[in-house]
Design a protein around this motif. Structure first.
Motif, PDB file in Angstrom:
ATOM      1  N   GLY A  88       0.737  -1.147  -0.078  1.00  0.00           N
ATOM      2  CA  GLY A  88       0.010  -0.067  -0.010  1.00  0.00           C
ATOM      3  C   GLY A  88       0.693   1.204   0.024  1.00  0.00           C
ATOM      4  O   GLY A  88       0.305   2.519   0.084  1.00  0.00           O
ATOM      5  N   ALA A  89       2.045   1.095  -0.143  1.00  0.00           N
ATOM      6  CA  ALA A  89       2.967   2.249  -0.029  1.00  0.00           C
ATOM      7  C   ALA A  89       3.315   2.951  -1.623  1.00  0.00           C
ATOM      8  O   ALA A  89       2.929   2.271  -2.526  1.00  0.00           O
ATOM      9  N   VAL A  90       3.841   3.991  -1.602  1.00  0.00           N
ATOM     10  CA  VAL A  90       4.408   4.596  -2.815  1.00  0.00           C
ATOM     11  C   VAL A  90       5.965   3.969  -2.904  1.00  0.00           C
ATOM     12  O   VAL A  90       6.587   4.542  -1.810  1.00  0.00           O
ATOM     13  N   VAL A  91       6.236   3.594  -3.600  1.00  0.00           N
ATOM     14  CA  VAL A  91       7.860   3.317  -3.803  1.00  0.00           C
ATOM     15  C   VAL A  91       8.540   4.299  -4.718  1.00  0.00           C
ATOM     16  O   VAL A  91       8.090   4.466  -5.839  1.00  0.00           O
ATOM     17  N   VAL A  92       9.431   4.963  -3.958  1.00  0.00           N
ATOM     18  CA  VAL A  92      10.299   5.970  -4.840  1.00  0.00           C
ATOM     19  C   VAL A  92      11.539   5.014  -5.388  1.00  0.00           C
ATOM     20  O   VAL A  92      12.319   4.730  -4.615  1.00  0.00           O
ATOM     21  N   ASP A  93      11.430   4.594  -6.680  1.00  0.00           N
ATOM     22  CA  ASP A  93      12.540   3.822  -7.172  1.00  0.00           C
ATOM     23  C   ASP A  93      13.637   4.523  -8.120  1.00  0.00           C
ATOM     24  O   ASP A  93      13.194   5.009  -8.911  1.00  0.00           O
ATOM     25  N   LEU A  94      14.702   4.131  -7.353  1.00  0.00           N
ATOM     26  CA  LEU A  94      15.941   5.328  -7.848  1.00  0.00           C
ATOM     27  C   LEU A  94      16.644   4.474  -8.882  1.00  0.00           C
ATOM     28  O   LEU A  94      17.840   4.735  -9.466  1.00  0.00           O
ATOM     29  N   ARG A  95      16.194   3.273  -9.282  1.00  0.00           N
ATOM     30  CA  ARG A  95      17.111   2.441 -10.376  1.00  0.00           C
ATOM     31  C   ARG A  95      17.685   3.318 -11.524  1.00  0.00           C
ATOM     32  O   ARG A  95      18.637   2.801 -12.022  1.00  0.00           O
ATOM     33  N   LEU A 169      19.580  15.035   0.014  1.00  0.00           N
ATOM     34  CA  LEU A 169      18.380  14.455   0.533  1.00  0.00           C
ATOM     35  C   LEU A 169      17.051  15.035   0.112  1.00  0.00           C
ATOM     36  O   LEU A 169      17.212  16.337   0.025  1.00  0.00           O
ATOM     37  N   VAL A 170      16.013  14.219  -0.106  1.00  0.00           N
ATOM     38  CA  VAL A 170      14.379  14.885  -0.275  1.00  0.00           C
ATOM     39  C   VAL A 170      14.016  14.360   0.955  1.00  0.00           C
ATOM     40  O   VAL A 170      13.885  13.239   1.261  1.00  0.00           O
ATOM     41  N   THR A 171      13.453  15.314   1.790  1.00  0.00           N
ATOM     42  CA  THR A 171      13.077  14.918   2.933  1.00  0.00           C
ATOM     43  C   THR A 171      11.373  14.791   2.907  1.00  0.00           C
ATOM     44  O   THR A 171      10.763  14.550   1.806  1.00  0.00           O
ATOM     45  N   ALA A 172      10.738  14.295   4.188  1.00  0.00           N
ATOM     46  CA  ALA A 172       9.231  13.672   3.992  1.00  0.00           C
ATOM     47  C   ALA A 172       8.316  14.896   3.530  1.00  0.00           C
ATOM     48  O   ALA A 172       7.173  14.714   3.250  1.00  0.00           O
ATOM     49  N   ASP A 173       8.567  16.204   3.612  1.00  0.00           N
ATOM     50  CA  ASP A 173       8.076  17.270   3.148  1.00  0.00           C
ATOM     51  C   ASP A 173       8.247  17.769   1.655  1.00  0.00           C
ATOM     52  O   ASP A 173       7.848  18.663   1.429  1.00  0.00           O
ATOM     53  N   GLY A 174       9.292  16.772   1.045  1.00  0.00           N
ATOM     54  CA  GLY A 174       9.313  17.077  -0.432  1.00  0.00           C
ATOM     55  C   GLY A 174      10.476  18.391  -0.588  1.00  0.00           C
ATOM     56  O   GLY A 174      10.552  18.894  -1.548  1.00  0.00           O
ATOM     57  N   GLU A 175      11.189  18.621   0.577  1.00  0.00           N
ATOM     58  CA  GLU A 175      12.243  19.487   0.552  1.00  0.00           C
ATOM     59  C   GLU A 175      13.628  18.985   0.089  1.00  0.00           C
ATOM     60  O   GLU A 175      13.796  17.841   0.586  1.00  0.00           O
ATOM     61  N   ARG A 176      14.611  19.573  -0.576  1.00  0.00           N
ATOM     62  CA  ARG A 176      15.634  19.278  -0.889  1.00  0.00           C
ATOM     63  C   ARG A 176      16.659  19.701   0.152  1.00  0.00           C
ATOM     64  O   ARG A 176      16.864  20.883   0.434  1.00  0.00           O
ATOM     65  N   GLY A 199      15.156  10.752   5.233  1.00  0.00           N
ATOM     66  CA  GLY A 199      14.742  11.027   3.964  1.00  0.00           C
ATOM     67  C   GLY A 199      15.252   9.995   2.607  1.00  0.00           C
ATOM     68  O   GLY A 199      15.680   8.811   3.042  1.00  0.00           O
ATOM     69  N   ILE A 200      15.190  10.570   1.428  1.00  0.00           N
ATOM     70  CA  ILE A 200      15.677   9.537   0.344  1.00  0.00           C
ATOM     71  C   ILE A 200      16.853  10.473   0.024  1.00  0.00           C
ATOM     72  O   ILE A 200      16.908  11.581  -0.767  1.00  0.00           O
ATOM     73  N   ALA A 201      17.891   9.519  -0.054  1.00  0.00           N
ATOM     74  CA  ALA A 201      19.335  10.191  -0.601  1.00  0.00           C
ATOM     75  C   ALA A 201      19.499   9.842  -2.062  1.00  0.00           C
ATOM     76  O   ALA A 201      19.439   8.788  -2.697  1.00  0.00           O
ATOM     77  N   THR A 202      19.232  11.031  -2.691  1.00  0.00           N
ATOM     78  CA  THR A 202      19.171  11.051  -4.218  1.00  0.00           C
ATOM     79  C   THR A 202      20.983  11.178  -4.723  1.00  0.00           C
ATOM     80  O   THR A 202      21.120  10.901  -5.776  1.00  0.00           O
ATOM     81  N   ALA A 203      21.841  11.406  -3.792  1.00  0.00           N
ATOM     82  CA  ALA A 203      23.026  11.358  -3.907  1.00  0.00           C
ATOM     83  C   ALA A 203      24.062  11.453  -2.895  1.00  0.00           C
ATOM     84  O   ALA A 203      23.633  12.079  -1.679  1.00  0.00           O
ATOM     85  N   LEU A 204      25.237  10.965  -2.955  1.00  0.00           N
ATOM     86  CA  LEU A 204      25.969  10.755  -1.829  1.00  0.00           C
ATOM     87  C   LEU A 204      27.528  11.068  -2.469  1.00  0.00           C
ATOM     88  O   LEU A 204      28.059  10.637  -3.339  1.00  0.00           O
ATOM     89  N   THR A 205      28.192  11.731  -1.391  1.00  0.00           N
ATOM     90  CA  THR A 205      29.670  12.086  -1.721  1.00  0.00           C
ATOM     91  C   THR A 205      30.442  11.213  -0.822  1.00  0.00           C
ATOM     92  O   THR A 205      30.517  11.182   0.519  1.00  0.00           O
TER      93      THR A 205
END
Length: 460
Positions: A88-95, A169-176, A199-205
């Motif tokens: 029942g979730a939204v999967v944010v798929d980063l593949r 990171l993109v946080t739970a309120d959709g902020e970067r 949050g969702i890590a869109t990139a890591l250094t």
């Protein structure tokens, strides 16, 4: 979910706005898009959003929040707990977000949130650089690093989190948000083991290290030599420089060219030295092991990125793993470990593994929430099999390995090595004080626990 008409309109808008593909349960391709590494995981998300960039991630998060849906994050999809999916979730798929940019002058690399270990290793190899990565090339870099990150190079390069320089990171309120030592330092602290909770890590250094040469010594022995092999291996590692890592294990003889056909499918004891240096050095280190009667001997230089693919576990199998961190490796522990190996279900892909720590792991920064750093060894029963009929005995064997070695356990846990073993084990993976501090951080960044398909930290 919100009213059907609102949800339908929102889904239509998401399909329209997202650059990547969107799958709902009735769509062709949905079932394929929800397959993860561990075949025991079968969950049905409400929506799978295959994002191609950070803007897509933001759109997907806002879509989920508008409909009051929880969010699961898929990087490599390799977690044994199946964290990439939620019913029942939204999967944010980063593949599709897999870019890797190497900055050789700065000895750093920027890795997009959906990149795998192989993407990272192949990109850094031409520069003679590497960083600690997972022991399977198909592991997602994001989940691996944010969960702590244990790998073959850790004794010389440190844990993956010790090499984390920054996170986008993109946080739970959709902020970067950016997190590093100077910007949002408390959040940066929490990302050293707190996984996908914030949050969702869109990139890591990540920091890179020079790796001009890499070589291995792999030996396999009949199981009756197990005690002697493990004691010898313990002494070899103790006397070795930090450039030497690896592990010693009981394994079912794999169908590989280097394994004699009559030993395929039978219980064997294996010893691996993985060495950040030339072949002649690893051969010298391995001499006490090579002096024991052995069935398989592979001593060779090998490009690190190639070695990283050599021991990959196949997808589509059933997986159940666990771990105990150990104060030391005395002979009576070795006896208990070897006795238990006699009951390891074979033929399967199961592995009963001992891995050494020490070196840069023990000497790493004390401020990060890594409670297992000081353990000298760890035991990792790694259950992987094909037939559901074997579920019960394989899971029981994993639990028995843990129970047998409990007397030597430090109590700490590396969370990437376990499935859902309850909230106490999550606390053991962070440390009691750290877990409290992370609860405060969770309240600040994800008060509604939208990101809950993980080793979950409840908002304080």
């Amino acid at each position: 979910m919100a009213s059907h008409s609102k949800a339908g309109a929102a889904l239509d808008a998401l399909r329209e706005d997202l650059v990547g593909d969107v799958f709902a349960p009735e769509d062709a391709g949905y079932d394929e898009a929800r397959i993860v590494f561990n075949a025991m995981i079968d969950r049905r998300p409400a929506v799978i959003a295959q994002c191609v960039d950070e803007a897509d991630v933001v759109r997907s998060v806002r879509f989920a929040r508008d409909l009051d849906l929880p969010i699961a994050v898929r990087g490599g999809g390799h977690s044994v707990a199946g964290m990439a999916l939620g019913d029942g979730a939204v999967v944010v798929d980063l593949r599709h977000m897999r870019a890797v940019t190497v900055h050789p002058g700065a000895e750093a690399v920027r890795v997009a949130g959906g990149a795998t270990m192989s993407d990272l290793d192949r990109a850094t190899q031409p520069f003679g650089l590497a960083t600690t990565g997972g022991r399977a090339s198909t592991t997602g870099v994001g989940g691996f690093v944010l969960g702590g990150g244990s790998g073959w190079l850790e004794r010389s390069c440190g844990l993956a989190v010790d090499n984390l320089l920054g996170v986008e990171l993109v946080t739970a309120d959709g902020e970067r948000v950016h997190a590093n030592a100077d910007e949002n330092p408390e959040l940066f602290w929490g990302l050293h083991g707190g996984g996908g909770n914030f949050g969702i890590a869109t990139a890591l250094t990540l920091k890179l290290h020079e790796l001009p040469a890499f070589s291995i010594a792999l030996m396999m022995f009949l199981p009756e030599y197990g005690r002697e092999v493990i004691r010898t291996y313990r002494d070899v590692i103790q006397a070795s420089p930090v450039e030497a890592g690896g592990g010693v294990l009981f394994v079912c003889g794999p169908p590989q060219d280097f394994v004699p056909p009559h030993l395929v499918g039978t219980l064997l004891c294996g010893a691996l030295l993985a060495y950040a240096g030339p072949e002649q050095d690893v051969r010298k280190l391995a001499e006490p092991l090579l002096a024991l009667p052995h069935e398989v001997e592979v001593v060779t230089a090998v490009p690190y990125a190639d070695f990283q693919c050599m021991l990959d576990d196949p997808p589509g199998m059933r997986n159940y793993w666990s771990v105990e961190y150990l104060t030391s490796l005395p002979d009576d522990l070795v006896d208990a470990f070897c006795t238990r190996a006699d009951s390891m279900p074979v033929p399967t892909g199961n592995q009963q593994v001992l891995l050494p720590q020490g070196g840069a792991v023990a000497d790493g920064p004390a401020e990060w929430p890594v409670p297992y750093r000081d353990a000298e060894w760890l035991v990792h029963p790694f259950g992987i099999w094909e037939d559901p009929a074997d579920d019960e005995r394989c899971i029981q064997w994993v639990r028995d390995v843990r129970a047998d070695l409990q007397p030597w356990s430090t109590g700490a846990v590396y969370l990437n090595f376990i499935g859902d073993e309850g909230p106490e084990r999550v606390v053991a993976g962070l440390g009691v004080e750290n877990a409290r501090r992370m609860g405060d951080l969770k309240r600040r960044y994800d008060p509604d626990n939208v990101f809950r398909f993980n080793h979950n930290i409840k908002p304080a």
